[in-house]
Scaffold this motif. Structure first.
Motif, PDB file in Angstrom:
ATOM      1  N   THR A 363       0.874  -1.200   0.043  1.00 17.67           N
ATOM      2  CA  THR A 363      -0.025  -0.001   0.028  1.00 17.67           C
ATOM      3  C   THR A 363       0.975   1.416  -0.193  1.00 17.67           C
ATOM      4  O   THR A 363       1.689   1.324   0.855  1.00 17.67           O
ATOM      5  CB  THR A 363      -0.944   0.112   1.290  1.00 17.67           C
ATOM      6  OG1 THR A 363      -1.758  -1.304   1.272  1.00 17.67           O
ATOM      7  CG2 THR A 363      -1.937   1.316   1.078  1.00 17.67           C
ATOM      8  N   SER A 364       0.862   1.954  -1.050  1.00 20.19           N
ATOM      9  CA  SER A 364       1.777   3.164  -1.240  1.00 20.19           C
ATOM     10  C   SER A 364       0.887   4.483  -1.319  1.00 20.19           C
ATOM     11  O   SER A 364       0.108   4.493  -1.755  1.00 20.19           O
ATOM     12  CB  SER A 364       2.453   3.002  -2.397  1.00 20.19           C
ATOM     13  OG  SER A 364       3.214   1.523  -2.478  1.00 20.19           O
ATOM     14  N   PHE A 365       1.632   5.688  -1.079  1.00 17.37           N
ATOM     15  CA  PHE A 365       1.369   6.919  -1.357  1.00 17.37           C
ATOM     16  C   PHE A 365       2.610   7.734  -1.864  1.00 17.37           C
ATOM     17  O   PHE A 365       3.790   7.759  -1.309  1.00 17.37           O
ATOM     18  CB  PHE A 365       0.310   7.668  -0.393  1.00 17.37           C
ATOM     19  CG  PHE A 365       0.906   8.070   0.895  1.00 17.37           C
ATOM     20  CD1 PHE A 365       1.690   9.281   0.825  1.00 17.37           C
ATOM     21  CD2 PHE A 365       1.140   7.310   1.851  1.00 17.37           C
ATOM     22  CE1 PHE A 365       2.359   9.757   1.983  1.00 17.37           C
ATOM     23  CE2 PHE A 365       1.660   7.661   3.087  1.00 17.37           C
ATOM     24  CZ  PHE A 365       2.175   9.023   3.017  1.00 17.37           C
ATOM     25  N   ASN A 366       2.053   8.710  -2.898  1.00 16.89           N
ATOM     26  CA  ASN A 366       3.277   9.491  -3.250  1.00 16.89           C
ATOM     27  C   ASN A 366       2.853  11.026  -3.271  1.00 16.89           C
ATOM     28  O   ASN A 366       1.604  11.388  -3.809  1.00 16.89           O
ATOM     29  CB  ASN A 366       3.724   9.177  -4.769  1.00 16.89           C
ATOM     30  CG  ASN A 366       4.680  10.039  -5.468  1.00 16.89           C
ATOM     31  OD1 ASN A 366       4.324  11.003  -5.818  1.00 16.89           O
ATOM     32  ND2 ASN A 366       5.928   9.677  -5.256  1.00 16.89           N
ATOM     33  N   ILE A 367       3.632  11.843  -2.887  1.00 14.34           N
ATOM     34  CA  ILE A 367       3.105  13.234  -3.145  1.00 14.34           C
ATOM     35  C   ILE A 367       4.522  14.046  -3.658  1.00 14.34           C
ATOM     36  O   ILE A 367       5.622  13.733  -3.389  1.00 14.34           O
ATOM     37  CB  ILE A 367       3.235  14.032  -1.834  1.00 14.34           C
ATOM     38  CG1 ILE A 367       2.267  13.404  -0.824  1.00 14.34           C
ATOM     39  CG2 ILE A 367       3.075  15.544  -1.816  1.00 14.34           C
ATOM     40  CD1 ILE A 367       1.951  14.215   0.349  1.00 14.34           C
ATOM     41  N   THR A 368       4.193  14.744  -4.863  1.00 15.30           N
ATOM     42  CA  THR A 368       5.148  15.264  -5.794  1.00 15.30           C
ATOM     43  C   THR A 368       4.883  16.669  -6.130  1.00 15.30           C
ATOM     44  O   THR A 368       3.738  17.080  -6.118  1.00 15.30           O
ATOM     45  CB  THR A 368       5.070  14.575  -7.504  1.00 15.30           C
ATOM     46  OG1 THR A 368       5.526  13.062  -7.050  1.00 15.30           O
ATOM     47  CG2 THR A 368       5.758  15.212  -8.284  1.00 15.30           C
ATOM     48  N   GLY A 369       5.978  17.356  -5.763  1.00 19.94           N
ATOM     49  CA  GLY A 369       5.897  19.004  -6.224  1.00 19.94           C
ATOM     50  C   GLY A 369       6.996  19.186  -7.250  1.00 19.94           C
ATOM     51  O   GLY A 369       8.273  18.666  -6.904  1.00 19.94           O
ATOM     52  N   GLU A 370       6.823  20.032  -8.093  1.00 20.40           N
ATOM     53  CA  GLU A 370       8.031  20.476  -9.191  1.00 20.40           C
ATOM     54  C   GLU A 370       7.508  21.899  -9.471  1.00 20.40           C
ATOM     55  O   GLU A 370       6.456  22.047  -9.677  1.00 20.40           O
ATOM     56  CB  GLU A 370       7.874  19.670 -10.293  1.00 20.40           C
ATOM     57  CG  GLU A 370       8.194  18.102 -10.194  1.00 20.40           C
ATOM     58  CD  GLU A 370       8.022  17.129 -11.345  1.00 20.40           C
ATOM     59  OE1 GLU A 370       8.609  16.395 -11.621  1.00 20.40           O
ATOM     60  OE2 GLU A 370       7.165  17.635 -12.214  1.00 20.40           O
ATOM     61  N   ALA A 371       8.624  22.582  -9.877  1.00 18.34           N
ATOM     62  CA  ALA A 371       8.585  24.069 -10.012  1.00 18.34           C
ATOM     63  C   ALA A 371       9.663  24.468 -10.889  1.00 18.34           C
ATOM     64  O   ALA A 371      10.765  23.890 -10.775  1.00 18.34           O
ATOM     65  CB  ALA A 371       8.543  24.614  -8.614  1.00 18.34           C
ATOM     66  N   SER A 372       9.768  25.772 -11.722  1.00 20.34           N
ATOM     67  CA  SER A 372      10.482  26.202 -12.301  1.00 20.34           C
ATOM     68  C   SER A 372      11.101  27.486 -11.622  1.00 20.34           C
ATOM     69  O   SER A 372       9.969  28.486 -11.509  1.00 20.34           O
ATOM     70  CB  SER A 372      10.306  26.492 -13.862  1.00 20.34           C
ATOM     71  OG  SER A 372      10.251  25.113 -14.448  1.00 20.34           O
ATOM     72  N   LEU A 373      12.224  27.811 -11.226  1.00 22.51           N
ATOM     73  CA  LEU A 373      12.638  29.127 -10.646  1.00 22.51           C
ATOM     74  C   LEU A 373      13.820  29.813 -10.804  1.00 22.51           C
ATOM     75  O   LEU A 373      14.890  28.715 -10.652  1.00 22.51           O
ATOM     76  CB  LEU A 373      12.607  29.084  -9.031  1.00 22.51           C
ATOM     77  CG  LEU A 373      12.773  30.314  -8.230  1.00 22.51           C
ATOM     78  CD1 LEU A 373      11.625  31.061  -8.331  1.00 22.51           C
ATOM     79  CD2 LEU A 373      12.727  29.721  -6.731  1.00 22.51           C
ATOM     80  N   SER A 374      14.202  30.571 -11.386  1.00 20.46           N
ATOM     81  CA  SER A 374      15.247  31.481 -12.114  1.00 20.46           C
ATOM     82  C   SER A 374      16.187  30.315 -12.580  1.00 20.46           C
ATOM     83  O   SER A 374      17.171  30.408 -12.461  1.00 20.46           O
ATOM     84  CB  SER A 374      15.765  31.876 -10.841  1.00 20.46           C
ATOM     85  OG  SER A 374      14.915  32.961 -10.012  1.00 20.46           O
TER      86      SER A 374
END
Length: 441
Positions: A363-374
């Motif tokens: 049983t799995s969960f994933n949280i992903t955050g991606e951003a472009s900055l400078s």
């Protein structure tokens, strides 16, 4: 690089358009990768030995370099061909900078003498300083294609991207297949796929039992690995495999796909997926069933996953959840590489520690955050896997990445990974740092 991910439907449609090349097209890249960790032991798939790991220490580090060359051409109207060549080298970094290699396609020889005991356990303790690592090279693609109307037939050695049998692209080495593929787009917004896969060079779970694995594994020197020694190809499964798929995009924000697989005398499987991307809102669902009873005598396993997220030009954030039943051998992993380290197309797949999310009863969960900055591409990825049946295969992984482009053509990525896995490092958490440099041409 491992950061680059592509939707299955997009990859299949790209494969169709890639046949239409103008005259001769040459491309490629040169890569250098380095990884270091503070876990005990030597190498990713190491023999169990008692050594103290420390970041940037020679015995707790691995490196490799790779050159990939690709060429494709129109031979006649409607007829095209292509080839890709891979060369892997340690650049002599072993024995003075690192004690491990990144890729499993290397082979290694161990000297016989008074200072070396020619056994895997002893050699793992000695590290690569007691072994001679060979360079490796092979043609990973060599194909020809014929297009008539909206139908394309492609035959030869090639990369594939289907949910349960695909080329893993995160490493300096990539597994490929010897196959025949037929694609048809006569139906509006629909791609039909039929394929026969005869051979593959991945470290395949359903294949020859590892007969072609490089001995850098048995010596405990390979940090990662998805390709057989020297890129050797062997029979896929026991007698090859068949795959059939349909990908539909009639409602533009929604892509729906369904796949069926028959690994002859070994396993049958299917995969269903739907992905919605409307004005930045992302929703997805996956279901797969794998029946390896012909090989194992166990019941079929199934898995489902859901995903929700939001994306703008500046950032993407999403969360996902998956669950695997507790009947058989697991479900959702890449059948072209080894079950216990194979990548999965499940939404919850970890950034680095592959294999856990597709295990029996995971049983799995994933949280992903991606951003472009400078001018930097930033990413944060957290995956947690619990397991009541295979309790030793639980993991919590946090990965933070930063990538940028240098000098207009050099892609550079730095990754920090914290792993807390019950089957690694005696169950203690450890850290890893990785550097990826890719020069595209």
């Amino acid at each position: 690089m491992k950061l680059v991910k592509m939707s299955l439907a997009a990859a299949m449609l790209m494969g169709v358009s890639a046949f239409a090349v103008d005259n001769v097209k040459i491309s490629g890249d040169a890569q250098v990768v380095y990884g270091t960790w503070d876990a005990d032991g030597v190498g990713y798939d190491a023999v169990a030995v008692d050594t103290d790991g420390a970041l940037f220490d020679k015995d707790s580090s691995a490196a490799d370099a790779a050159l990939h060359l690709n060429v494709s051409a129109d031979l006649l109207p409607g007829i095209s061909a292509g080839a890709s060549y891979t060369a892997i080298s340690s650049l002599g970094l072993e024995n003075n900078f690192v004690s491990n290699v990144w890729a499993s396609s290397h082979t290694a020889s161990v000297p016989n003498g008074n200072n070396y005991a020619n056994t895997p356990t002893t050699q793992a303790v000695l590290g690569i300083g007691g072994a001679k690592v060979e360079n490796s090279s092979w043609f990973n693609e060599a194909w020809a294609a014929v297009t008539l109307g909206h139908t394309t037939a492609k035959v030869g050695r090639m990369a594939l991207d289907t949910p349960l049998a695909f080329t893993e692209t995160w490493s300096v080495e990539q597994n490929t297949f010897e196959a025949a593929v037929l694609l048809n787009q006569d139906l509006p917004d629909t791609t039909l796929v039929a394929a026969y896969v005869g051979n593959g060079n991945g470290t395949e779970f359903f294949g020859d039992g590892g007969a072609n694995w490089s001995n850098v594994y048995s010596l405990g020197l390979a940090y990662t690995g998805i390709v057989n020694g020297d890129g050797a190809f062997s029979t896929y499964g026991t007698d090859g495999a068949y795959a059939f798929g349909i990908v539909n995009n009639s409602f533009k924000p929604l892509t729906v796909q369904a796949w069926y697989y028959d690994v002859t005398r070994t396993a049958q499987a299917y995969w269903i997926q739907a992905d919605l991307n409307m004005e930045g809102i992302m929703l997805g669902g996956q279901y797969t069933d794998v029946d390896a009873g012909d090989l194992t005598g166990l019941d079929a396993d199934n898995a489902f996953a859901v995903m929700a997220g939001f994306a703008t030009d500046a950032f993407t954030i999403k969360g996902s959840y998956s669950s695997v039943s507790d009947n058989g051998v697991g479900a959702g992993w890449n059948t072209a590489t080894n079950l216990f380290t194979a990548q999965s197309k499940l939404y919850t797949e970890a950034w680095w520690n592959y294999g856990y999310v597709a295990m029996v009863d995971a049983t799995s969960f994933n949280i992903t955050g991606e951003a472009s900055l400078s001018g930097f591409d930033l990413g944060a990825y957290y995956t947690s896997v619990s397991n009541d049946t295979m309790t030793t295969h639980e993991v919590n992984e946090l990965t933070i990445t930063a990538g940028t482009q240098l000098l207009g053509a050099l892609d550079a990525t730095l990754a920090y990974i914290n792993t807390d896995a019950k089957d690694q490092n005696n169950g203690d958490a450890y850290n890893a740092v990785q550097v990826y440099l890719t020069l595209n041409f």
